[in-house]
Design a protein around this motif. Sequence first.
Motif, PDB file in Angstrom:
ATOM      1  N   SER A 178       1.874  -5.509   9.505  1.00 37.77           N
ATOM      2  CA  SER A 178       1.714  -6.958   9.355  1.00 37.77           C
ATOM      3  C   SER A 178       2.853  -7.601   8.569  1.00 37.77           C
ATOM      4  CB  SER A 178       0.371  -7.273   8.681  1.00 37.77           C
ATOM      5  OG  SER A 178       0.335  -6.722   7.380  1.00 37.77           O
ATOM      6  N   ALA A 179       3.729  -6.781   7.989  1.00 33.28           N
ATOM      7  CA  ALA A 179       4.907  -7.299   7.283  1.00 33.28           C
ATOM      8  C   ALA A 179       6.171  -6.976   8.074  1.00 33.28           C
ATOM      9  CB  ALA A 179       4.977  -6.714   5.882  1.00 33.28           C
ATOM     10  N   GLY A 180       6.035  -6.918   9.386  1.00 37.86           N
ATOM     11  CA  GLY A 180       7.187  -6.694  10.245  1.00 37.86           C
ATOM     12  C   GLY A 180       7.665  -5.250  10.255  1.00 37.86           C
ATOM     13  N   ASP A 181       6.724  -4.309  10.086  1.00 40.86           N
ATOM     14  CA  ASP A 181       7.061  -2.883  10.054  1.00 40.86           C
ATOM     15  C   ASP A 181       8.074  -2.571   8.957  1.00 40.86           C
ATOM     16  OD1 ASP A 181       5.325  -2.115  12.123  1.00 40.86           O
ATOM     17  OD2 ASP A 181       6.793  -2.730  13.634  1.00 40.86           O
ATOM     18  N   THR A 182       7.809  -3.124   7.775  1.00 41.92           N
ATOM     19  CA  THR A 182       8.643  -2.867   6.600  1.00 41.92           C
ATOM     20  C   THR A 182       7.790  -2.180   5.535  1.00 41.92           C
ATOM     21  OG1 THR A 182       8.111  -5.017   5.631  1.00 41.92           O
ATOM     22  CG2 THR A 182      10.084  -4.905   7.035  1.00 41.92           C
ATOM     23  N   VAL A 183       8.441  -1.729   4.483  1.00 42.56           N
ATOM     24  CA  VAL A 183       7.740  -1.092   3.377  1.00 42.56           C
ATOM     25  C   VAL A 183       7.303  -2.161   2.380  1.00 42.56           C
ATOM     26  CG1 VAL A 183       7.954   0.545   1.450  1.00 42.56           C
ATOM     27  CG2 VAL A 183       8.958   1.086   3.678  1.00 42.56           C
ATOM     28  N   THR A 184       6.031  -2.066   1.985  1.00 44.58           N
ATOM     29  CA  THR A 184       5.457  -3.005   1.020  1.00 44.58           C
ATOM     30  C   THR A 184       4.815  -2.215  -0.125  1.00 44.58           C
ATOM     31  OG1 THR A 184       3.259  -3.038   2.008  1.00 44.58           O
ATOM     32  CG2 THR A 184       4.892  -4.608   2.913  1.00 44.58           C
ATOM     33  N   GLU A 185       4.321  -2.934  -1.091  1.00 45.84           N
ATOM     34  CA  GLU A 185       3.624  -2.313  -2.217  1.00 45.84           C
ATOM     35  C   GLU A 185       2.417  -1.511  -1.736  1.00 45.84           C
ATOM     36  OE1 GLU A 185       3.346  -0.860  -5.737  1.00 45.84           O
ATOM     37  OE2 GLU A 185       4.886  -2.379  -5.373  1.00 45.84           O
ATOM     38  N   LEU A 186       1.785  -1.938  -0.667  1.00 39.96           N
ATOM     39  CA  LEU A 186       0.632  -1.230  -0.117  1.00 39.96           C
ATOM     40  C   LEU A 186       1.022   0.181   0.341  1.00 39.96           C
ATOM     41  CD1 LEU A 186      -2.367  -1.449   0.535  1.00 39.96           C
ATOM     42  CD2 LEU A 186      -1.731  -2.514   2.710  1.00 39.96           C
ATOM     43  N   ASP A 187       2.195   0.326   0.918  1.00 39.50           N
ATOM     44  CA  ASP A 187       2.680   1.645   1.338  1.00 39.50           C
ATOM     45  C   ASP A 187       2.905   2.547   0.130  1.00 39.50           C
ATOM     46  OD1 ASP A 187       2.919   0.944   4.182  1.00 39.50           O
ATOM     47  OD2 ASP A 187       4.519  -0.373   3.460  1.00 39.50           O
ATOM     48  N   LEU A 188       3.474   1.985  -0.912  1.00 44.66           N
ATOM     49  CA  LEU A 188       3.704   2.768  -2.124  1.00 44.66           C
ATOM     50  C   LEU A 188       2.396   3.161  -2.794  1.00 44.66           C
ATOM     51  CD1 LEU A 188       6.749   0.741  -3.324  1.00 44.66           C
ATOM     52  CD2 LEU A 188       6.771   3.182  -2.810  1.00 44.66           C
ATOM     53  N   GLU A 189       1.410   2.301  -2.753  1.00 48.97           N
ATOM     54  CA  GLU A 189       0.092   2.633  -3.309  1.00 48.97           C
ATOM     55  C   GLU A 189      -0.535   3.783  -2.534  1.00 48.97           C
ATOM     56  OE1 GLU A 189      -3.314   2.770  -5.625  1.00 48.97           O
ATOM     57  OE2 GLU A 189      -1.350   1.886  -6.032  1.00 48.97           O
ATOM     58  N   LEU A 190      -0.445   3.744  -1.214  1.00 43.79           N
ATOM     59  CA  LEU A 190      -0.963   4.854  -0.420  1.00 43.79           C
ATOM     60  C   LEU A 190      -0.214   6.140  -0.763  1.00 43.79           C
ATOM     61  CD1 LEU A 190      -2.785   6.042   1.750  1.00 43.79           C
ATOM     62  CD2 LEU A 190      -1.099   5.291   3.451  1.00 43.79           C
ATOM     63  N   ALA A 191       1.098   6.068  -0.866  1.00 37.19           N
ATOM     64  CA  ALA A 191       1.891   7.254  -1.207  1.00 37.19           C
ATOM     65  C   ALA A 191       1.473   7.822  -2.561  1.00 37.19           C
ATOM     66  CB  ALA A 191       3.381   6.907  -1.208  1.00 37.19           C
ATOM     67  N   ARG A 192       1.255   6.966  -3.550  1.00 32.73           N
ATOM     68  CA  ARG A 192       0.818   7.434  -4.882  1.00 32.73           C
ATOM     69  C   ARG A 192      -0.526   8.150  -4.791  1.00 32.73           C
ATOM     70  NH1 ARG A 192       3.515   2.714  -6.641  1.00 32.73           N
ATOM     71  NH2 ARG A 192       1.741   1.382  -6.203  1.00 32.73           N
ATOM     72  N   ARG A 193      -1.441   7.571  -4.060  1.00 31.34           N
ATOM     73  CA  ARG A 193      -2.769   8.181  -3.929  1.00 31.34           C
ATOM     74  C   ARG A 193      -2.704   9.505  -3.159  1.00 31.34           C
ATOM     75  NH1 ARG A 193      -7.420   3.611  -3.233  1.00 31.34           N
ATOM     76  NH2 ARG A 193      -6.657   2.178  -4.826  1.00 31.34           N
ATOM     77  N   VAL A 194      -1.902   9.551  -2.116  1.00 35.72           N
ATOM     78  CA  VAL A 194      -1.754  10.788  -1.358  1.00 35.72           C
ATOM     79  C   VAL A 194      -1.116  11.864  -2.232  1.00 35.72           C
ATOM     80  CG1 VAL A 194      -0.542  11.879   0.572  1.00 35.72           C
ATOM     81  CG2 VAL A 194      -1.704   9.685   0.900  1.00 35.72           C
ATOM     82  N   GLU A 195      -0.127  11.488  -2.989  1.00 36.31           N
ATOM     83  CA  GLU A 195       0.544  12.449  -3.873  1.00 36.31           C
ATOM     84  C   GLU A 195      -0.441  13.051  -4.872  1.00 36.31           C
ATOM     85  OE1 GLU A 195       3.952  14.591  -4.796  1.00 36.31           O
ATOM     86  OE2 GLU A 195       3.574  13.246  -3.120  1.00 36.31           O
ATOM     87  N   ASP A 196      -1.289  12.239  -5.442  1.00 37.87           N
ATOM     88  CA  ASP A 196      -2.311  12.739  -6.368  1.00 37.87           C
ATOM     89  C   ASP A 196      -3.280  13.677  -5.662  1.00 37.87           C
ATOM     90  OD1 ASP A 196      -1.195  11.273  -8.434  1.00 37.87           O
ATOM     91  OD2 ASP A 196      -2.677   9.650  -8.315  1.00 37.87           O
ATOM     92  N   ALA A 197      -3.711  13.301  -4.464  1.00 35.25           N
ATOM     93  CA  ALA A 197      -4.645  14.129  -3.710  1.00 35.25           C
ATOM     94  C   ALA A 197      -3.992  15.449  -3.306  1.00 35.25           C
ATOM     95  CB  ALA A 197      -5.129  13.376  -2.472  1.00 35.25           C
TER      96      ALA A 197
END
Length: 101
Positions: A75-94
């Motif tokens: 929804s942001a034009g196939d770019t990286v947003t804060e939401l992507d980084l939040e998912l990455a942080r959560r995945v890294e913890d898991a």
Amino acid sequence: MAEKPLSQQEIEDRLVQLPGWSLADDRLTRSYRLASHFAATALVIHVAQLQEELNHHSELTLGYNTVSLAVNTHSAGDTVTELDLELARRVEDAAAGHGAH
């Protein structure tokens, strides 16, 4: 509220806190190796739950003992947003809890 694309510098600055993650083709990417196929499958299920919680989904690939992710915000034009980084942080913890490296 729509997510805003992050600049290349903002992404690079934040990736310092996410070892193993990188930016490729306007997506955050990471691959994990696990002890077995069962362990990799368990991580995929955990990541799927995290994605549902955030209502934000990555390209998620299961191999024999590997899990790979690629994510950006459509929804942001196939770019990286804060939401992507939040998912990455959560995945890294898991992933750490599953013994992934």
